[in-house]
Design a protein around this motif. Structure first.
Motif, short mmCIF file in Angstrom:
data_model
loop_
_atom_site.label_atom_id
_atom_site.label_comp_id
_atom_site.label_asym_id
_atom_site.label_seq_id
_atom_site.Cartn_x
_atom_site.Cartn_y
_atom_site.Cartn_z
N GLU A 151 0.83 -1.20 0.00
CA GLU A 151 0.00 0.00 0.00
C GLU A 151 0.87 1.26 0.00
N PHE A 152 2.03 1.17 0.63
CA PHE A 152 2.91 2.33 0.75
C PHE A 152 4.15 2.24 -0.12
N ILE A 153 4.57 1.01 -0.46
CA ILE A 153 5.75 0.81 -1.29
C ILE A 153 5.30 0.07 -2.54
N LYS A 154 5.19 0.82 -3.63
CA LYS A 154 4.57 0.28 -4.84
C LYS A 154 5.50 -0.66 -5.61
N GLU A 155 6.80 -0.43 -5.52
CA GLU A 155 7.76 -1.25 -6.25
C GLU A 155 8.50 -2.15 -5.26
N ALA A 156 8.54 -3.44 -5.54
CA ALA A 156 9.13 -4.39 -4.61
C ALA A 156 10.60 -4.07 -4.35
N PRO A 157 11.03 -4.07 -3.10
CA PRO A 157 12.45 -3.87 -2.79
C PRO A 157 13.29 -4.97 -3.43
N THR A 158 14.53 -4.63 -3.75
CA THR A 158 15.43 -5.62 -4.36
C THR A 158 16.73 -5.78 -3.58
N SER A 159 17.02 -4.84 -2.68
CA SER A 159 18.31 -4.84 -2.00
C SER A 159 18.13 -4.38 -0.55
N TRP A 160 19.06 -4.83 0.33
CA TRP A 160 19.06 -4.30 1.70
C TRP A 160 19.16 -2.78 1.68
N GLY A 229 0.19 -0.67 9.23
CA GLY A 229 0.78 0.38 8.41
C GLY A 229 1.73 1.28 9.18
N GLU A 230 1.90 1.01 10.48
CA GLU A 230 2.85 1.78 11.27
C GLU A 230 4.26 1.60 10.70
N THR A 231 4.55 0.39 10.23
CA THR A 231 5.80 0.08 9.54
C THR A 231 5.51 -0.17 8.08
N TRP A 232 6.31 0.41 7.20
CA TRP A 232 6.15 0.18 5.77
C TRP A 232 7.06 -0.92 5.26
N ILE A 233 8.24 -1.01 5.86
CA ILE A 233 9.25 -1.93 5.37
C ILE A 233 10.06 -2.44 6.56
#
Length: 356
Positions: A151-160, A229-233
């Protein structure tokens, strides 16, 4: 001589009969009767076994399970070593099993009392931390990776490195154990996470200090904060992400391109345990397919019990953090402990980084 021989023979018979009648309540002698204890003292990770599973064991076997929890391997090890409580069963992660064996803290398990061990898939037997399968029984496996809310991060993370994104200020969660944070940052820097130099450890925690403005908290149980949603990632366990996903389908989990970490939590019996046989009966109960299935439904980590996986709901089998392509899994690294000097340095640097 005859009188002496008869007297000696009678004495030996008395000693033998006395020994036979001196079984403990929790006896586990080869020729003696095995008897359950009145209670079983279990020390486990938080949110790992549902109450109904514990109650099912208590009702079936008439044993009172005294159940308490911890939030880190370090906390568990400190309390086991203190001897303040004689825990009968604990659930350390892989490299802590090895450490506990090396420090003579564990008893060998009598697998004759655990016939359901046959349900454990071959891939999870004879692990590097217990190659002869003497001291541990696999419980659940998973990964350290990146959980995030779509909901808050539209593109999947790929790296630390994505954790350092300034757009995530105050929205990042980190695991609360020093070695796991060190693993993450050493992977990011391209170092050997299991054999960093002192200089690399210092460099790594300087990098962590740069992350602190983004960090909401250090927490090993990220589920609630991800759901709300308090934490996004989050630098998180795969099971925490899957648990959050059950409540919020926007939660997903990835292993970073640097590799991530694969781990296994196991069941072990400390040397100080007073109720070893009852602990083995409890382990056997947890390995029943229908009971192990309940564990996966409660918190969907990877389950090494192949008979339980066969009867799992497809929805659980496909939850985040369980099914990855083989090439992604091969990149994940097993965690190993550092020597005492580097562990002390790592713990100090970790605490210093948290107060920046």
């Amino acid at each position: 001589m005859k009188k002496f021989f008869v007297f000696a023979l009678l004495s030996m018979m008395i000693v033998f009969l006395a020994a036979c009648g001196n079984d403990d309540k929790d006896a586990d002698n080869a020729g003696g009767e095995k008897e359950l204890s009145d209670e079983l003292i279990v020390f486990n990770w938080s949110e790992y076994i549902p109450q109904e599973v514990i109650e099912g064991f208590e009702e079936e076997y008439g044993v009172d399970v005294v159940y308490s929890t911890y939030n880190s391997n370090h906390e568990m090890l400190t309390k086991v070593q203190s001897g303040t409580v004689a825990y009968d069963l604990v659930f350390p992660s892989d490299y802590y099993v090895k450490q506990m064996v090396e420090n003579d803290l564990l008893q060998e398990i009598n697998f004759d009392n655990i016939p359901n061990y046959e349900n454990i898939a071959n891939a999870w037997r004879n692990m590097p931390f217990d190659p002869d399968n003497k001291f541990s029984v696999p419980f659940m496996y998973g990964y350290d990776g990146i959980a995030y809310n779509k909901e808050f991060i539209k593109e999947a993370p790929t790296s630390w490195e994505d954790l350092w994104n300034p757009d995530y200020a105050g929205k990042v969660l980190l695991l609360e154990e020093s070695k796991e944070v060190s693993n993450m940052v050493q992977q990011l820097l391209g170092n050997d996470m299991n054999n960093p130099t002192e200089e690399q450890l210092e460099e790594g925690f300087e990098k962590v200090k740069e992350l602190i403005p983004n960090v909401l908290a250090f927490d090993s149980t990220a589920s609630d904060r991800l759901v709300s949603g308090e934490t996004w990632i989050a630098h998180a366990y795969s099971g925490a992400a899957a648990t959050a996903w059950l409540e919020n389908p926007n939660i997903d989990f990835v292993l970073p391109e640097e590799g991530g970490i694969v781990w296994l939590d196991a069941m072990v019996i400390p040397k100080t345990a007073k109720n070893k046989y009852t602990a083995e009966v409890f382990i056997n109960y947890l390995l029943r397919p229908e009971v192990s299935k309940q564990l996966s439904e409660f918190i969907p980590y990877g389950n090494p019990n192949e008979k339980a996986v066969e009867i799992l709901d497809e929805n659980i089998k496909n939850s985040p953090g369980i099914n990855f392509p083989e090439e992604v899994i091969k990149r994940a690294e097993w965690n190993l402990p550092l020597d005492a000097d580097r562990t002390q340095l790592m713990n100090r640097l970790f605490q210093e980084s948290k107060v920046e």
